[in-house]
Write a protein that holds these residues in place. Structure first.
Motif, short mmCIF file in Angstrom:
data_model
loop_
_atom_site.label_atom_id
_atom_site.label_comp_id
_atom_site.label_asym_id
_atom_site.label_seq_id
_atom_site.Cartn_x
_atom_site.Cartn_y
_atom_site.Cartn_z
N MET A 132 -28.19 35.78 13.92
CA MET A 132 -28.22 36.41 12.61
C MET A 132 -29.06 35.58 11.65
SD MET A 132 -25.16 37.48 9.98
CE MET A 132 -25.02 35.84 9.24
N ARG A 133 -30.10 36.22 11.08
CA ARG A 133 -30.92 35.57 10.08
C ARG A 133 -30.45 35.90 8.67
NH1 ARG A 133 -33.69 31.12 11.41
NH2 ARG A 133 -35.37 31.44 12.92
N GLU A 134 -30.00 37.15 8.48
CA GLU A 134 -29.61 37.56 7.13
C GLU A 134 -28.71 38.79 7.19
OE1 GLU A 134 -31.66 38.69 2.82
OE2 GLU A 134 -32.86 38.69 4.63
N MET A 135 -27.70 38.81 6.32
CA MET A 135 -26.94 40.04 6.08
C MET A 135 -27.70 40.78 4.98
SD MET A 135 -24.16 40.54 7.92
CE MET A 135 -23.20 41.66 6.93
N VAL A 136 -28.50 41.77 5.39
CA VAL A 136 -29.39 42.45 4.44
C VAL A 136 -28.60 43.12 3.32
CG1 VAL A 136 -31.16 44.24 4.23
CG2 VAL A 136 -31.10 42.77 6.26
N THR A 137 -27.44 43.68 3.65
CA THR A 137 -26.61 44.36 2.66
C THR A 137 -25.62 43.42 1.99
OG1 THR A 137 -25.15 44.99 4.48
CG2 THR A 137 -26.76 46.63 3.74
N GLY A 138 -25.67 42.11 2.32
CA GLY A 138 -24.65 41.20 1.82
C GLY A 138 -23.38 41.36 2.64
N GLN A 139 -22.47 40.42 2.52
CA GLN A 139 -21.27 40.47 3.35
C GLN A 139 -20.34 41.61 2.99
OE1 GLN A 139 -19.19 36.78 2.88
NE2 GLN A 139 -18.51 37.23 0.81
N SER A 140 -20.48 42.19 1.80
CA SER A 140 -19.62 43.30 1.40
C SER A 140 -20.16 44.66 1.83
CB SER A 140 -19.44 43.29 -0.12
OG SER A 140 -18.83 42.09 -0.55
N GLY A 141 -21.43 44.74 2.21
CA GLY A 141 -21.99 46.02 2.62
C GLY A 141 -22.21 46.98 1.46
N LEU A 142 -22.56 48.22 1.79
CA LEU A 142 -22.78 49.27 0.80
C LEU A 142 -21.74 50.36 1.00
CD1 LEU A 142 -26.68 49.61 1.01
CD2 LEU A 142 -25.34 48.27 -0.64
N ARG A 143 -20.94 50.64 -0.03
CA ARG A 143 -19.88 51.63 0.06
C ARG A 143 -20.45 53.05 -0.09
NH1 ARG A 143 -14.28 51.65 -0.62
NH2 ARG A 143 -14.48 49.64 0.43
N PHE A 144 -19.96 53.99 0.73
CA PHE A 144 -20.35 55.39 0.59
C PHE A 144 -19.29 56.27 1.24
CE2 PHE A 144 -21.81 54.36 4.80
CZ PHE A 144 -21.76 55.55 5.53
N ALA A 145 -19.39 57.55 1.00
CA ALA A 145 -18.51 58.55 1.61
C ALA A 145 -19.38 59.66 2.17
CB ALA A 145 -17.52 59.10 0.58
N ILE A 146 -18.87 60.35 3.18
CA ILE A 146 -19.63 61.44 3.78
C ILE A 146 -18.68 62.59 4.12
CG2 ILE A 146 -19.47 60.61 6.18
CD1 ILE A 146 -22.50 61.40 6.40
N GLN A 147 -19.12 63.80 3.83
CA GLN A 147 -18.32 64.99 4.05
C GLN A 147 -18.70 65.67 5.37
OE1 GLN A 147 -15.80 65.59 1.94
NE2 GLN A 147 -16.52 63.70 0.93
N PRO A 148 -17.86 66.56 5.88
CA PRO A 148 -18.17 67.23 7.14
C PRO A 148 -19.53 67.93 7.09
CG PRO A 148 -15.90 67.65 6.54
CD PRO A 148 -16.52 66.93 5.38
N GLY A 149 -20.39 67.59 8.05
CA GLY A 149 -21.70 68.21 8.15
C GLY A 149 -22.73 67.72 7.15
N GLU A 150 -22.35 66.79 6.26
CA GLU A 150 -23.27 66.32 5.23
C GLU A 150 -24.36 65.43 5.83
OE1 GLU A 150 -23.25 63.72 1.04
OE2 GLU A 150 -21.40 64.02 2.19
N LYS A 151 -25.58 65.57 5.32
CA LYS A 151 -26.70 64.72 5.70
C LYS A 151 -26.98 63.75 4.56
CE LYS A 151 -28.91 68.18 8.68
NZ LYS A 151 -28.68 67.45 9.95
N MET A 152 -27.23 62.50 4.90
CA MET A 152 -27.39 61.46 3.88
C MET A 152 -28.44 60.46 4.34
SD MET A 152 -24.43 58.83 2.58
CE MET A 152 -23.46 60.20 1.96
N GLU A 153 -29.17 59.92 3.38
CA GLU A 153 -30.15 58.87 3.68
C GLU A 153 -30.00 57.73 2.69
OE1 GLU A 153 -34.91 58.26 3.22
OE2 GLU A 153 -34.30 59.90 4.56
N LEU A 154 -29.88 56.52 3.20
CA LEU A 154 -29.83 55.32 2.38
C LEU A 154 -31.02 54.44 2.73
CD1 LEU A 154 -26.02 54.42 2.66
CD2 LEU A 154 -27.16 55.62 0.80
#
Length: 202
Positions: A132-154
């Motif tokens: 591991m060189r880097e935690m790109v998102t930081g150790q806490s990560g990025l919070r999100f939610a997703i609904q049935p069938g939903e398409k998402m891009e981060l």
């Protein structure tokens, strides 16, 4: 060695035991500055041959996926940061509201004997892979939610230090449910294989 897809993340910062909420996987770290943690899965100590681990991986592999993940992006250049596009689609039936996205930059083929000053690992290991060189998102990560069938891009930007070799680096992505601690999906891509757009369907 069994040819099964698996990712292990080692995060050791104290000589303590770590227990999952389901009490299925337990790590007990040795005291002192060296040693190998004992790993218990479903109450059984991990020893060779690792039938317990094999069965758990097979069980997880056959469980229906709650979301799919695909990775696109571009490598860093002298003028700009790299970008990783994480495209996700939720399953048709499951709603998830407490997810975290984690992105880890790893590098393989690292030779510590070429460091300044050189380092000779006491265990005889001469090449470090998947470090591991880097935690790109930081150790806490990025919070999100997703609904049935939903398409998402981060989209997340990342960079490389001058002594990291891009062609030896990989981006590892995992999505974790922060309520149950269950990893819902994983994916990985080598920087050398990154594409900005998906290839056209045949």
């Amino acid at each position: 060695d069994e040819g099964l897809p698996i990712a292990m993340i080692r995060y050791h910062y104290a000589d303590v035991g770590f227990v999952t909420p389901q009490d299925r996987v337990n790590f007990f770290y040795p005291k002192g500055s060296s040693g190998v943690p004992d790993l218990f899965i479903d109450g059984a100590k991990e020893i060779y041959p690792d039938y317990v681990t094999y069965n758990m991986i097979s069980e997880a592999e056959n469980a229906p996926a709650t979301l799919t993940v695909s990775l696109l992006g571009k490598k860093p250049s002298a003028a700009d940061s790299g970008v990783l596009k994480v495209k996700m689609t939720g399953s048709a039936t499951v709603s998830l509201d407490s997810l975290n996205l984690f992105i880890v930059l790893t590098e393989s083929g690292i030779d510590p004997r070429k460091w300044n000053p050189p380092y000779a690992p006491p265990n005889g290991e001469t090449i470090y892979d998947n470090a591991m060189r880097e935690m790109v998102t930081g150790q806490s990560g990025l919070r999100f939610a997703i609904q049935p069938g939903e398409k998402m891009e981060l989209q997340v930007k990342y960079g490389l230090k001058s002594d990291w070799k891009a062609d030896s680096c990989e981006l590892v992505v995992f999505v974790q449910d922060m309520k149950t601690k269950k990893v819902q999906q994983t994916s990985a891509v080598k920087l050398s294989g990154l594409k900005w757009e998906e290839p056209p369907a045949n």
